[in-house]
Write a protein that holds these residues in place. Structure first.
Motif, PDB file in Angstrom:
ATOM      1  N   ILE A 198      37.299  -7.130   9.054  1.00 58.94           N
ATOM      2  CA  ILE A 198      38.184  -5.960   9.050  1.00 58.94           C
ATOM      3  C   ILE A 198      37.464  -4.743   8.481  1.00 58.94           C
ATOM      4  CG2 ILE A 198      40.288  -4.994   8.039  1.00 58.94           C
ATOM      5  CD1 ILE A 198      41.505  -7.788   8.131  1.00 58.94           C
ATOM      6  N   GLY A 199      36.763  -4.960   7.356  1.00 55.59           N
ATOM      7  CA  GLY A 199      36.059  -3.852   6.721  1.00 55.59           C
ATOM      8  C   GLY A 199      35.015  -3.218   7.620  1.00 55.59           C
ATOM      9  N   PHE A 200      34.157  -4.029   8.201  1.00 56.65           N
ATOM     10  CA  PHE A 200      33.096  -3.473   9.047  1.00 56.65           C
ATOM     11  C   PHE A 200      33.658  -2.901  10.353  1.00 56.65           C
ATOM     12  CE2 PHE A 200      30.185  -6.059   6.404  1.00 56.65           C
ATOM     13  CZ  PHE A 200      29.274  -5.066   6.093  1.00 56.65           C
ATOM     14  N   PHE A 201      34.748  -3.493  10.861  1.00 51.86           N
ATOM     15  CA  PHE A 201      35.359  -2.934  12.070  1.00 51.86           C
ATOM     16  C   PHE A 201      35.891  -1.529  11.796  1.00 51.86           C
ATOM     17  CE2 PHE A 201      39.137  -2.148  14.678  1.00 51.86           C
ATOM     18  CZ  PHE A 201      38.575  -2.237  15.945  1.00 51.86           C
ATOM     19  N   LEU A 202      36.565  -1.351  10.657  1.00 51.54           N
ATOM     20  CA  LEU A 202      37.055  -0.021  10.292  1.00 51.54           C
ATOM     21  C   LEU A 202      35.903   0.933  10.038  1.00 51.54           C
ATOM     22  CD1 LEU A 202      39.994  -1.003   7.881  1.00 51.54           C
ATOM     23  CD2 LEU A 202      40.156  -0.200  10.249  1.00 51.54           C
ATOM     24  N   GLN A 203      34.815   0.435   9.443  1.00 56.81           N
ATOM     25  CA  GLN A 203      33.644   1.264   9.161  1.00 56.81           C
ATOM     26  C   GLN A 203      33.030   1.788  10.454  1.00 56.81           C
ATOM     27  OE1 GLN A 203      32.648   1.756   5.996  1.00 56.81           O
ATOM     28  NE2 GLN A 203      30.716   2.833   6.280  1.00 56.81           N
ATOM     29  N   ILE A 204      32.856   0.897  11.437  1.00 58.14           N
ATOM     30  CA  ILE A 204      32.255   1.291  12.714  1.00 58.14           C
ATOM     31  C   ILE A 204      33.199   2.217  13.472  1.00 58.14           C
ATOM     32  CG2 ILE A 204      31.324   0.438  14.891  1.00 58.14           C
ATOM     33  CD1 ILE A 204      29.732  -0.221  12.286  1.00 58.14           C
ATOM     34  N   SER A 205      34.493   1.950  13.384  1.00 62.55           N
ATOM     35  CA  SER A 205      35.471   2.815  14.049  1.00 62.55           C
ATOM     36  C   SER A 205      35.414   4.223  13.467  1.00 62.55           C
ATOM     37  CB  SER A 205      36.880   2.241  13.898  1.00 62.55           C
ATOM     38  OG  SER A 205      36.965   0.962  14.485  1.00 62.55           O
ATOM     39  N   ALA A 206      35.333   4.315  12.137  1.00 62.54           N
ATOM     40  CA  ALA A 206      35.249   5.629  11.492  1.00 62.54           C
ATOM     41  C   ALA A 206      33.962   6.351  11.882  1.00 62.54           C
ATOM     42  CB  ALA A 206      35.327   5.461   9.974  1.00 62.54           C
ATOM     43  N   ASP A 207      32.839   5.604  11.911  1.00 61.36           N
ATOM     44  CA  ASP A 207      31.561   6.213  12.311  1.00 61.36           C
ATOM     45  C   ASP A 207      31.633   6.760  13.725  1.00 61.36           C
ATOM     46  OD1 ASP A 207      30.477   5.616   9.886  1.00 61.36           O
ATOM     47  OD2 ASP A 207      29.350   3.870  10.575  1.00 61.36           O
ATOM     48  N   SER A 208      32.203   5.978  14.630  1.00 62.45           N
ATOM     49  CA  SER A 208      32.263   6.381  16.040  1.00 62.45           C
ATOM     50  C   SER A 208      33.152   7.608  16.220  1.00 62.45           C
ATOM     51  CB  SER A 208      32.773   5.219  16.891  1.00 62.45           C
ATOM     52  OG  SER A 208      31.922   4.093  16.769  1.00 62.45           O
ATOM     53  N   LEU A 209      34.313   7.604  15.551  1.00 59.68           N
ATOM     54  CA  LEU A 209      35.205   8.760  15.646  1.00 59.68           C
ATOM     55  C   LEU A 209      34.560  10.005  15.052  1.00 59.68           C
ATOM     56  CD1 LEU A 209      38.618   7.069  14.729  1.00 59.68           C
ATOM     57  CD2 LEU A 209      37.953   8.000  16.949  1.00 59.68           C
ATOM     58  N   TYR A 210      33.872   9.822  13.931  1.00 54.96           N
ATOM     59  CA  TYR A 210      33.187  10.954  13.310  1.00 54.96           C
ATOM     60  C   TYR A 210      32.125  11.530  14.238  1.00 54.96           C
ATOM     61  CZ  TYR A 210      29.705  13.399  10.523  1.00 54.96           C
ATOM     62  OH  TYR A 210      28.794  14.328  10.080  1.00 54.96           O
TER      63      TYR A 210
END
Length: 748
Positions: A198-210
């Protein structure tokens, strides 16, 4: 379902509250950067503690995860300093390099964890979902993140490379957490790993959106996506907190929303790509279009494969529903349907049902093991198939029961077929090192004389088969109305036998063993009798086979041994000279796991000397020679003597016989009866000579005439028993005859 403790939950609430409040109250303060720094420091503390407590096998994983969070915290600190000092930039700075280093450590940690778990669990079954998910992630990254960066010519080569490295590292992390998601299903650490996923999925999602918002100029400090980084970092840190076992007191439960629903992933990938393709499509293939086509073709291809496999499974299930998995023959369901169909379609035909049951198969199966029993069943199926001709069909009903449907048969053709089946069993079965002789009993019913449907015909054949068994086995019988009475009596015996012990219907009689020259009584054999209040005296030849078939022989045999020992002890207390008493033991009783314990318990209970007991066993124990040798040796160590009863009628092997720690062999009555004929006498003499050469006592049983006694004396057989000397008698009569010493006087 995983549990998050109160402390992590409180930290979650505080960070989210500060983010929301800071966005309104502190316009110039970089609240999101501060919270990212705070979250990374808290997570570093938790991960560092987990590393120090980790076992050797997982220390590398926690070290790399801890190192990655350290670099991540330092990069956040540098970025925060840049912002509060006014030296901020949206392009590149030292923190970007440290972020890349931290992601490299995260990637290495996940790679090691995936490799470790792959040795214990396999994600091969989920590889299709992983590939489809990676294709979807890759084409979205290429279209929305990589391509815009490559189209910007204002950046230097180093900046361009760094901006491309981010999505590449992210894709690597996506692949590893997707693989871990499937590997963790059977892992004891699945709750902990779910936190990391969950943590890394949210991290990658935030990176991609940014990256997407920054490339389009829509990102600003304090954007709602910033909270994703904070939450993602805390989830990764909570994995370390959870590893320490500190989350036992739960404040909130988190359940995997996709558990048992992963089958939707390939379809959801197409549903995500389809609108993106329609939105971005400009009459030229782009990465999204290619990804959609690939996932579409892969999904359709897998569906075709699944349909084909399902068809194959349906064929297999139908085959298993109508066939026996061991022999490959048609089974009971197929038999009933085929016979019903035959009787319906061809009312003019007169089919015969031949029910075949292997004699004493249960003894072989129990003594030699189920694998040997299965091999015998396989060979039996082949022999029967070889015997019958079309249009006959053989079925296995279960266990050692087979049945043949013989269309348009007569009594003569049915008898000929039954005899042909019997003839195939004249050859021994060879399984491993065992040579096994088995015979079948066959019951035959004819349509329409014995029944008008499959159930009645099979019931009639079953009744005839049991009569064939009772008449000596290895034969066949046709059904007739009288068999119902015989079957009813057998069923009654089976039911009444269960109450025979508790209602004191069983008793023992005693037959002396006599010295054939002097007439001296050298021993006595205990024999079982049953006097039923309604059925009267029931022959042992009738109820003993029933007891063996139903397993009641074990409890009955224990009762016989106890009563015989009690009686022998009474005779000693009454002043009689010690007398060796023989007790018959069935194979099922002998092979029972508690047999030795039961014998020891009875001897201790009755206080009878072991040397005054002799256990008579049959040659069928040789079918499981290893176990039998251990039991016989244990009995010998206890001081109990043993004898082979009915010698020469079963499984005798000279090679095995000389290894058995037995004391006596008893010549079966059938050999004694044949001594009236001169050409049969050498067999008896051979058995006597064999026993003497093996230093075994030889006892002849079933002596009924003086000529038989004299011949046995001439052949140097010294001990015998039979009606010539005495029928089996009750204890009181035995005491009277034995006490007055009139046995020898009355006989010799």
């Amino acid at each position: 379902m995983l549990k998050i403790g109160r402390l992590p939950l409180l930290i979650f609430v505080i960070h989210i509250g500060i983010f929301v409040g800071g966005s309104f109250a502190l316009e110039k303060f970089p609240a999101s950067s501060f919270l990212q720094l705070s979250a990374s420091l808290v997570s570093f503390i938790w991960l560092n503690h987990a590393y120090r407590l980790a076992q050797k096998a997982s220390r590398t994983f926690w070290f790399l995860l801890n190192a990655g969070m350290l670099f991540y915290a330092v990069s956040n600190a540098i970025w925060f300093i840049y912002q509060i000092t006014g030296k901020e930039t949206l392009i590149i700075n030292v923190s970007d390099y440290l972020w890349i280093v931290s992601y490299a450590f995260f990637l290495a940690a996940l790679l090691i964890k995936t490799k470790q778990m792959s040795t214990s669990y396999s994600a091969q079954a989920y590889m299709f979902n992983i590939i489809v998910y990676m294709i979807t992630s890759s084409v979205i990254s290429i279209h929305f993140l990589v391509t815009p960066v490559l189209q910007l010519a204002d950046y230097s080569m180093s900046i361009t490379i760094i901006m491309i490295v981010y999505p590449i590292l992210n894709l690597g992390i996506i692949f590893l957490i997707t693989t871990l998601y499937y590997l963790m299903k059977k892992s004891e650490e699945k709750d902990l790993l779910l936190l990391l996923v969950i943590g890394f999925f949210l991290q990658i999602s935030a990176d991609s959106l940014y990256a997407y918002l920054a490339a389009s100029g829509a990102y600003y400090e304090g954007h709602p996506i910033d909270i994703l980084w904070v939450v993602a970092t805390l989830f990764i840190g909570i994995a370390g907190y959870y590893k320490n076992g500190a989350a036992s007191a739960s404040a909130i439960n988190i359940k995997n929303p996709f558990e048992e629903k992963e089958f939707i992933f390939p379809y959801s990938s197409m549903l995500i790509l389809a609108p993106l393709v329609m939105h971005s499509y400009d009459w030229n293939f782009n990465a999204l279009t290619i990804g959609l086509w690939i996932t579409f073709v892969m999904t359709i291809g897998r569906q075709l494969i699944i349909i084909n496999k399902n068809n194959q499974l349906m064929i297999e299930y139908r085959y298993l529903a109508y066939h026996d998995p061991l022999t490959g023959l048609r089974n009971r369901v197929s038999f009933q349907e085929n016979l019903k169909d035959l009787l319906t379609r061809n009312s003019e035909q007169s089919p015969a049902i031949l029910l075949i049951d292997l004699d004493r198969f249960k003894v072989v199966n129990d003594t030699l093991g189920h694998h040997t029993g299965d091999q015998i069943l396989l060979q039996t199926a082949k022999r029967i198939q070889y015997t019958i001709e079309q249009p006959g069909e053989v079925y296995r009903l279960g266990g050692d029961e087979f049945v043949i449907i013989y269309p348009d048969a007569t009594e003569e053709t049915s008898a000929a077929l039954a005899q042909a089946v019997l003839d195939t069993f004249q050859q021994s079965f060879i399984v491993k090192d065992y040579t096994i002789n088995l015979t079948p009993s066959i019951g035959i019913s004819l349509y329409p004389e014995n029944g008008c449907n499959a159930e009645d015909l099979l019931k009639a054949a079953d009744a005839a088969m049991y009569v064939a068994k009772e008449n000596g086995k290895n034969g066949f019988r046709f059904y007739n109305c009288e068999l119902d009475q015989s079957l009813a009596r057998k069923l009654a015996i089976e039911n009444e036998l269960r109450r025979a012990i508790s209602e004191n219907q069983l008793s023992l009689v005693y037959q002396p063993k006599v010295h054939l020259i002097t007439g001296e009584v050298t021993g006595v054999e205990a024999l079982l009798r049953w006097n039923h209040p309604d059925l009267g005296w029931i022959s042992p030849a009738e109820f003993i086979p029933v007891a063996e078939e139903t397993g009641q022989i074990v409890s009955i045999g224990e009762w016989v041994l106890r009563e015989a020992c009690i009686q022998n002890k009474k005779w000693q207390v009454a002043g009689f000279s010690p007398l060796k008493l023989s007790v018959n033991v069935s194979v099922l009783q002998f092979q029972h796991e508690n047999f030795l314990l039961v014998v020891q318990s009875i001897l201790m209970e009755t206080k009878l000397e072991p040397s005054l007991i002799e256990l008579e066993i049959t040659e069928s124990i040789m079918q499981n020679i290893e176990q039998s040798l251990k039991i016989l040796q244990s009995l010998k160590n206890l001081g109990i003597q043993t004898s082979i009863d009915d010698f020469g009628t079963g499984y005798s092997s000279l090679n095995i016989l000389q290894k058995l720690p037995v004391d006596t062999i008893k010549i079966d009555k059938s050999f004694i009866d044949e001594m009236e004929y001169a050409d049969e006498r050498p067999m008896v003499k051979t058995i006597i000579d064999l026993g003497q050469h093996l230093n075994l006592m030889v006892v002849a049983e079933g002596i009924e005439t003086e000529s038989q006694r004299q011949l046995l004396v001439d052949y140097n057989c010294k001990i015998g028993q039979g009606y010539l000397f005495s029928r089996p008698v009750h204890p009181a009569k035995f005491e009277k005859l034995y006490l007055t010493k009139k046995w020898a006087e009355a006989t010799f």
